[in-house]
Design an enzyme around this catalytic site. Structure first.
Site, PDB file in Angstrom:
ATOM      1  N   CYS A  48      55.793  85.365 -19.585  1.00 20.71           N
ATOM      2  CA  CYS A  48      55.321  86.511 -18.808  1.00 20.71           C
ATOM      3  C   CYS A  48      55.662  86.383 -17.331  1.00 20.71           C
ATOM      4  CB  CYS A  48      53.816  86.697 -18.984  1.00 20.71           C
ATOM      5  SG  CYS A  48      52.829  85.395 -18.218  1.00 20.71           S
ATOM      6  N   ASN A  49      56.079  85.206 -16.877  1.00 18.61           N
ATOM      7  CA  ASN A  49      56.385  85.081 -15.455  1.00 18.61           C
ATOM      8  C   ASN A  49      57.610  84.230 -15.141  1.00 18.61           C
ATOM      9  OD1 ASN A  49      55.281  82.239 -15.308  1.00 18.61           O
ATOM     10  ND2 ASN A  49      53.412  83.334 -15.844  1.00 18.61           N
TER      11      ASN A  49
END
Length: 460
Positions: A48-49
């Protein structure tokens, strides 16, 4: 052989740009290995990052330069530097094509590591020391799944396998010997802590989870730890029933109705389902839950990304509005009587239209909100984790050095065996007895062989 890592992460990039970079890259590993004879193996890590590519590149000059794709070809003679440059150029070109971002922007988005820096970086990533929420434990599972995917696709090599296994072993050592992850800090936990500011007490809250991937499982576990009993799951892929059975929660077949019944909606299907076509994204507005604009960092390149990208949302404004009306009707009141709703979007490829944040009575939390509110780890705990990390890196480097030395010694011995045999054949051809020819060849070559072996072992 050389290991290379290419990293695009929350440290340097706007999350919208990071999202766009990962568009349609689920076959990137296969494409990279197919694109160049020098690319021996590849592991792609997408979370997600962060978005990272790990390559095992052949530096052997005997591999023809023409084997490289034309966009990555470099001038002869072939060197280690040119091979690494060609490999990274191939990767950025393929990512640029898949994401529809300009090649120049794609190149600037990645930080390239080579040599010992590759291991140092991956060890930090796998241990949660480089995470959006420092100390998160989900990242170790994501690293493990990235390696497993490379296994399935037959893209791993010995050096990549050893690198990832050692990184995961060090991550486990940090988790077991320090307090870095003992408080359960993670992207999910920070998001739920923020959501609790505007939701009913967790034991009384109704929560809808959208998605059935790894993040959905982590979300259910975190909700249970907070005492949530009323949990439903929805999936557009049809996997909700199986997920509900395995996690002992309720499957939802109608999304608007499920939203209308929920106090909190946690959307995380985009972490596993990939990019979807539709409306362009927009920067996250300030959350009604956290009304300080500083909670949402400026998205410097969001406008540029919005022009290039196109996505649709699982949770759009129309769906939330319909759910709000249904909730108000159930309460026998005007639309404003609908109970407050908190929407949490944990997907890098957004599940929720960020314009939801502007709707009355709806709170909105996304990854930008989590990043801005991630707690800092205690300095003493970080020092302990760094010490374990350093020990793991030293052990990995020592083992790789020994392996390299062993391979070098073997190569020297094999080289001199060929030379001895050639010398023996020459002497026998001149009428020397083969046994005597063997002794002469050994006397002539052994001293030089031993000197070379000691050099390969680093002893001279």
């Amino acid at each position: 052989m050389a290991l290379i890592s290419m990293t695009a992460s929350h440290h340097d990039l706007d999350l919208d740009l990071l999202e766009q970079l990962t568009r349609d890259t689920h076959t990137l590993g296969k494409s990279l290995v197919a694109a160049s004879a020098r690319n021996r193996g590849c592991v792609v890590l997408s979370t997600c990052n962060r978005f990272e590519v790990y390559l095992d590149v052949d530096l052997d000059a005997s591999v023809p330069e023409s084997a490289l794709v034309s966009t990555a070809r470099v001038a002869a003679p072939v060197t280690a530097a040119s091979s690494i440059a060609a490999a990274t150029a191939t990767a950025t070109q393929l990512i640029s094509q898949a994401s529809s971002l300009p090649h120049s922007l794609t190149q600037r988005a990645f930080t390239v590591h080579t040599g010992p820096d590759v291991a140092a970086h991956l060890f930090r990533v796998a241990s949660g020391l480089d995470s959006l929420v420092v100390g998160e434990r989900e990242i170790a599972g994501q690293v493990r799944r990235a390696l497993r995917t490379a296994h399935v696709d037959q893209l791993t090599t010995g050096p990549l396998e050893r690198l990832f296994q050692r990184a995961l072993r060090t991550s486990k050592a940090i988790a077991s010997s320090t307090a870095l992850s003992s408080d359960g800090r993670s992207v999910v936990s920070v998001a739920l802590d923020l959501a609790s500011q505007a939701s009913p007490p967790w034991p009384r809250a109704s929560v809808l989870v959208v998605g059935t991937g790894a993040y959905a499982g982590a979300t259910v576990a975190a909700l249970r730890a907070r005492g949530v009993r009323d949990i439903a799951v929805y999936s557009g892929s049809g996997r909700a029933h199986a997920f509900a059975v395995s996690h002992q929660i309720t499957p939802a077949s109608d999304l608007p109705s499920a939203i209308a019944d929920a106090d909190v909606v946690v959307a995380c299907s985009g972490n596993s389902s990939g990019h979807r076509g539709g409306t362009p994204p927009s920067p996250s507005p300030t959350s009604p839950i956290l009304d300080d604009p500083a909670h949402h960092p400026a998205h410097d390149r969001a406008g540029e990304v919005a022009k290039q990208s196109s996505i649709s949302y699982v949770l759009d404004v129309a769906a939330i509005a319909a759910a709000r009306r249904a909730s108000a009707e159930a309460a026998d009141g005007p639309e404003g009587a609908a109970r407050p709703l908190v929407v949490v979007d944990l997907a890098l490829h957004r599940d929720a239209d960020p314009r939801i944040a502007g709707m009355a009575g709806v709170g909105f939390i996304d990854l930008a909100t989590v990043r801005a509110n991630a707690p800092a780890a205690a300095e003493e705990v970080l020092r302990e984790a760094e010490a374990v990390l350093a020990a793991g890196l030293a052990e990995y480097a020592e083992r790789e050095d020994m392996r390299t030395a062993d391979a070098a010694v073997t190569a020297v011995v094999e080289e001199f065996a060929r030379k001895r045999e050639a010398r023996v054949v020459g002497l026998v051809g001149r009428g020397v007895d083969r046994a005597e020819a063997g002794r002469r060849a050994a006397r002539e070559l052994n001293a030089e062989m031993h000197r070379r072996v000691l050099g390969a072992q680093g002893k001279i």
